[in-house]
Scaffold this motif. Sequence first.
Motif, PDB file in Angstrom:
ATOM      1  N   TYR A 119      17.720  41.178 -52.260  1.00 31.60           N
ATOM      2  CA  TYR A 119      16.564  40.575 -52.937  1.00 31.60           C
ATOM      3  C   TYR A 119      16.638  39.053 -52.862  1.00 31.60           C
ATOM      4  O   TYR A 119      17.733  38.471 -52.842  1.00 31.60           O
ATOM      5  N   LEU A 120      15.477  38.410 -52.863  1.00 34.90           N
ATOM      6  CA  LEU A 120      15.382  36.959 -52.866  1.00 34.90           C
ATOM      7  C   LEU A 120      15.061  36.472 -54.275  1.00 34.90           C
ATOM      8  O   LEU A 120      14.415  37.168 -55.068  1.00 34.90           O
ATOM      9  N   ASN A 121      15.503  35.275 -54.571  1.00 29.77           N
ATOM     10  CA  ASN A 121      15.310  34.695 -55.899  1.00 29.77           C
ATOM     11  C   ASN A 121      13.840  34.346 -56.135  1.00 29.77           C
ATOM     12  O   ASN A 121      13.170  33.772 -55.276  1.00 29.77           O
ATOM     13  N   ALA A 122      13.347  34.692 -57.317  1.00 33.36           N
ATOM     14  CA  ALA A 122      11.941  34.443 -57.655  1.00 33.36           C
ATOM     15  C   ALA A 122      11.603  32.962 -57.735  1.00 33.36           C
ATOM     16  O   ALA A 122      10.423  32.583 -57.691  1.00 33.36           O
ATOM     17  N   ASP A 123      12.607  32.088 -57.866  1.00 32.79           N
ATOM     18  CA  ASP A 123      12.351  30.650 -57.970  1.00 32.79           C
ATOM     19  C   ASP A 123      12.126  29.982 -56.615  1.00 32.79           C
ATOM     20  O   ASP A 123      11.780  28.800 -56.555  1.00 32.79           O
ATOM     21  N   LEU A 124      12.320  30.729 -55.527  1.00 32.83           N
ATOM     22  CA  LEU A 124      12.107  30.153 -54.199  1.00 32.83           C
ATOM     23  C   LEU A 124      10.629  29.859 -53.961  1.00 32.83           C
ATOM     24  O   LEU A 124       9.752  30.595 -54.419  1.00 32.83           O
ATOM     25  N   LYS A 125      10.375  28.797 -53.228  1.00 35.51           N
ATOM     26  CA  LYS A 125       9.006  28.441 -52.877  1.00 35.51           C
ATOM     27  C   LYS A 125       8.522  29.343 -51.737  1.00 35.51           C
ATOM     28  O   LYS A 125       9.325  29.885 -50.978  1.00 35.51           O
ATOM     29  N   PRO A 126       7.203  29.488 -51.590  1.00 34.47           N
ATOM     30  CA  PRO A 126       6.673  30.351 -50.528  1.00 34.47           C
ATOM     31  C   PRO A 126       7.225  30.032 -49.146  1.00 34.47           C
ATOM     32  O   PRO A 126       7.567  30.944 -48.390  1.00 34.47           O
ATOM     33  N   GLU A 127       7.331  28.746 -48.815  1.00 41.99           N
ATOM     34  CA  GLU A 127       7.843  28.399 -47.487  1.00 41.99           C
ATOM     35  C   GLU A 127       9.325  28.765 -47.333  1.00 41.99           C
ATOM     36  O   GLU A 127       9.799  29.067 -46.227  1.00 41.99           O
ATOM     37  N   GLN A 128      10.072  28.760 -48.451  1.00 42.31           N
ATOM     38  CA  GLN A 128      11.473  29.170 -48.404  1.00 42.31           C
ATOM     39  C   GLN A 128      11.591  30.681 -48.218  1.00 42.31           C
ATOM     40  O   GLN A 128      12.454  31.153 -47.475  1.00 42.31           O
ATOM     41  N   ILE A 129      10.731  31.428 -48.893  1.00 45.71           N
ATOM     42  CA  ILE A 129      10.736  32.882 -48.725  1.00 45.71           C
ATOM     43  C   ILE A 129      10.414  33.241 -47.284  1.00 45.71           C
ATOM     44  O   ILE A 129      11.070  34.110 -46.680  1.00 45.71           O
ATOM     45  N   GLU A 130       9.445  32.569 -46.703  1.00 50.82           N
ATOM     46  CA  GLU A 130       9.089  32.845 -45.318  1.00 50.82           C
ATOM     47  C   GLU A 130      10.238  32.510 -44.373  1.00 50.82           C
ATOM     48  O   GLU A 130      10.485  33.229 -43.394  1.00 50.82           O
ATOM     49  N   GLU A 131      10.949  31.424 -44.672  1.00 54.96           N
ATOM     50  CA  GLU A 131      12.090  31.061 -43.840  1.00 54.96           C
ATOM     51  C   GLU A 131      13.180  32.126 -43.921  1.00 54.96           C
ATOM     52  O   GLU A 131      13.753  32.532 -42.895  1.00 54.96           O
ATOM     53  N   LEU A 132      13.464  32.607 -45.121  1.00 51.54           N
ATOM     54  CA  LEU A 132      14.511  33.615 -45.273  1.00 51.54           C
ATOM     55  C   LEU A 132      14.081  34.967 -44.711  1.00 51.54           C
ATOM     56  O   LEU A 132      14.920  35.739 -44.232  1.00 51.54           O
ATOM     57  N   LEU A 133      12.802  35.267 -44.736  1.00 53.50           N
ATOM     58  CA  LEU A 133      12.341  36.498 -44.099  1.00 53.50           C
ATOM     59  C   LEU A 133      12.506  36.415 -42.584  1.00 53.50           C
ATOM     60  O   LEU A 133      12.812  37.411 -41.921  1.00 53.50           O
ATOM     61  N   SER A 134      12.331  35.221 -42.034  1.00 51.99           N
ATOM     62  CA  SER A 134      12.579  35.030 -40.602  1.00 51.99           C
ATOM     63  C   SER A 134      14.056  35.223 -40.293  1.00 51.99           C
ATOM     64  O   SER A 134      14.419  35.802 -39.259  1.00 51.99           O
ATOM     65  N   VAL A 135      14.915  34.746 -41.198  1.00 57.27           N
ATOM     66  CA  VAL A 135      16.355  34.954 -41.052  1.00 57.27           C
ATOM     67  C   VAL A 135      16.668  36.447 -41.146  1.00 57.27           C
ATOM     68  O   VAL A 135      17.462  36.984 -40.369  1.00 57.27           O
ATOM     69  N   ALA A 136      16.038  37.134 -42.109  1.00 53.98           N
ATOM     70  CA  ALA A 136      16.256  38.571 -42.265  1.00 53.98           C
ATOM     71  C   ALA A 136      15.825  39.322 -41.010  1.00 53.98           C
ATOM     72  O   ALA A 136      16.481  40.295 -40.597  1.00 53.98           O
ATOM     73  N   ASN A 137      14.749  38.878 -40.388  1.00 45.00           N
ATOM     74  CA  ASN A 137      14.287  39.496 -39.149  1.00 45.00           C
ATOM     75  C   ASN A 137      15.344  39.363 -38.056  1.00 45.00           C
ATOM     76  O   ASN A 137      15.571  40.295 -37.267  1.00 45.00           O
ATOM     77  N   TYR A 138      16.016  38.232 -38.008  1.00 44.99           N
ATOM     78  CA  TYR A 138      17.110  38.020 -37.056  1.00 44.99           C
ATOM     79  C   TYR A 138      18.267  38.969 -37.369  1.00 44.99           C
ATOM     80  O   TYR A 138      18.834  39.609 -36.476  1.00 44.99           O
ATOM     81  N   LEU A 139      18.621  39.062 -38.665  1.00 43.49           N
ATOM     82  CA  LEU A 139      19.753  39.897 -39.077  1.00 43.49           C
ATOM     83  C   LEU A 139      19.483  41.380 -38.835  1.00 43.49           C
ATOM     84  O   LEU A 139      20.423  42.171 -38.729  1.00 43.49           O
ATOM     85  N   ALA A 140      18.203  41.760 -38.752  1.00 43.37           N
ATOM     86  CA  ALA A 140      17.833  43.158 -38.517  1.00 43.37           C
ATOM     87  C   ALA A 140      17.697  43.483 -37.036  1.00 43.37           C
ATOM     88  O   ALA A 140      17.160  44.531 -36.669  1.00 43.37           O
ATOM     89  N   SER A 141      18.191  42.601 -36.174  1.00 46.73           N
ATOM     90  CA  SER A 141      18.116  42.846 -34.729  1.00 46.73           C
ATOM     91  C   SER A 141      18.837  44.148 -34.372  1.00 46.73           C
ATOM     92  O   SER A 141      19.913  44.447 -34.910  1.00 46.73           O
ATOM     93  N   PRO A 142      18.265  44.932 -33.469  1.00 45.71           N
ATOM     94  CA  PRO A 142      18.800  46.263 -33.153  1.00 45.71           C
ATOM     95  C   PRO A 142      20.214  46.243 -32.578  1.00 45.71           C
ATOM     96  O   PRO A 142      20.677  45.239 -32.026  1.00 45.71           O
ATOM     97  N   TYR A 143      20.844  47.385 -32.675  1.00 47.22           N
ATOM     98  CA  TYR A 143      22.191  47.597 -32.148  1.00 47.22           C
ATOM     99  C   TYR A 143      22.281  47.180 -30.683  1.00 47.22           C
ATOM    100  O   TYR A 143      21.400  47.474 -29.876  1.00 47.22           O
TER     101      TYR A 143
END
Length: 556
Positions: free
Chosen positions: A387-411
């Motif tokens: 989970y992401l912290n509710a205090d993050l700004k929208p642009e920070q959430i989008e940045e971390l979702l992009s990071v999460a997309n990287y971390l979810a790269s297939p096997y």
Amino acid sequence: MNRRSFLTGAAAVAGAAAMAPLLSACSGGSSGKKAGVNTKEGLKAALPTYVPNGSAVKPDIASVQGGADAATDPAYLSYPASPPTSVSGIPGKGGSYTAVTPLWGTNPPVDNSFYQAMNKALGVQLTIKPADGNNYNTIVPTMTAAKKLPDWITLPTWWNPNFNTGELAGTQIADLTPYLAGDKIKKYPNLAALPTGAWQVGAWGDRIYGIPTFSSNFSIAGMVYHRRDVLEARGITPDQVKSADDLMNLGKELTDAKRGVWAFDDVWTYMYTAFGAPLKWKVDNGKLVHLFETQEFLEALDWHNRLATNGYMHPDAMAGDDKGTQRFYSGKVLIQGGGTGGWNLSDSQSGVAADPNYRRGALNVFSADGKGTPVLYMGSATGIVSYLNADLKPEQIEELLSVANYLASPYGTAEFTLINYGVEGVHHSRVNGSPTFTDEGKKDVQPTTYAFLASPLAVISNPGADQVTKDYAAWQAANVKALTKPLFWGVNYSMPQAVAAAEAAQSVNDTIKDCYRGKKKVSDVQDVVASWRSGPGDRLKKWMTENVLNKYGTGQ
């Protein structure tokens, strides 16, 4: 709880009891509404669109589709020599964040070479703060009580009551619905490739809050294992066991107490539903019926009690000793129940060290009478969510979702290789084609650190032990059609503490254990169930009926 059991829980939410719906002992939310149960239409609107991204690396054994939300895990016999890329460019924009994940063992050095390589690839300064996995369930509540969560945190779903996840939704953890609902997730293709059921696990009050980790379309509590090498040497194959009577007779055949060999260890958790008993609830004529109230439950108890009293269960298992794995390796026990995390390379290595002929197998699912349709109840599509912290700004959430997309790269992709093995030539080298840690890699790289934040769909892979991969993949394929959603599958609801205690039914479950270990009779369980039903059980059923069934249905 150690690292292995935590990860086993991630894949199979250890034990059938833990496959119950997700709970939060408290409820609440910033809007004053209770966070918890999702409505059918509201959840449909919030869930991300599922968009398979194909296999960046083609599996050696392809996934086999079962029923809705059910499929086998794809299997790989080798690691790609030239891992393809899954993400173009650098996902981050230079932000600085903190993350807390569980860790078993010694913390790697701060700002080590692996962390530096990951931050460079991610384009952010992500400071990982590993927390002691053995005390994780007490560390996190301290953070939530003080309202001092990090920017990104991992929470296992079966500990939701400890973390009051339903209460945190929208207050301390961020609502991701505006970024991920429907086709919006297509901005993050690796996240879009995660199963819908896994996203549902992190949904509260018709909103998406969690990012799935360790998700699978073949999520079950476990199975009934057997020493395949020993049984095959005696001409016994799993397809010969088609009923509970067959299994009982096999117990008689295999047990030789004089030689110190017993057929069974504990199998209750993975066998009682074979008798037609529900996982926890069923609906009969529109009314909720609890497992403890069913005749099938009593029949399952009677069979397991006879298994013990007939002398087919190892004495140490009857005494509650949990060293069943060692008994299995040594051949003192030939059949045991266990989670899916027990069938892997590490198990093969340990088993072969004890017996060169060691080979694990599992019984196919069957109905106790040998006539009914076999049922294998599904667990949540993921057992761990970040989970992401509710205090993050929208642009920070989008940045971390992009990071999460990287971390979810297939096997097998370049990103997956870096996340799990570090930099080639620094943290790992190739040994027989497989990434193998160097000394620096052993010191710095914790393969599960980043995977606890986001990870791809599960696969079966045991480099150097192809037979293990083939065996497990074949078992999944043989049983995928039996996968069935239990009542309230994937339904999140907030439950008052008193009702949660009634559901736990500690006194009943303690007596059940004594019964299937041969220490007490079925009538003893009936007595304690009668006492439970007249008080806590009735309150539990009333609450579930009024607050879940009548308002939101069965979730099926």
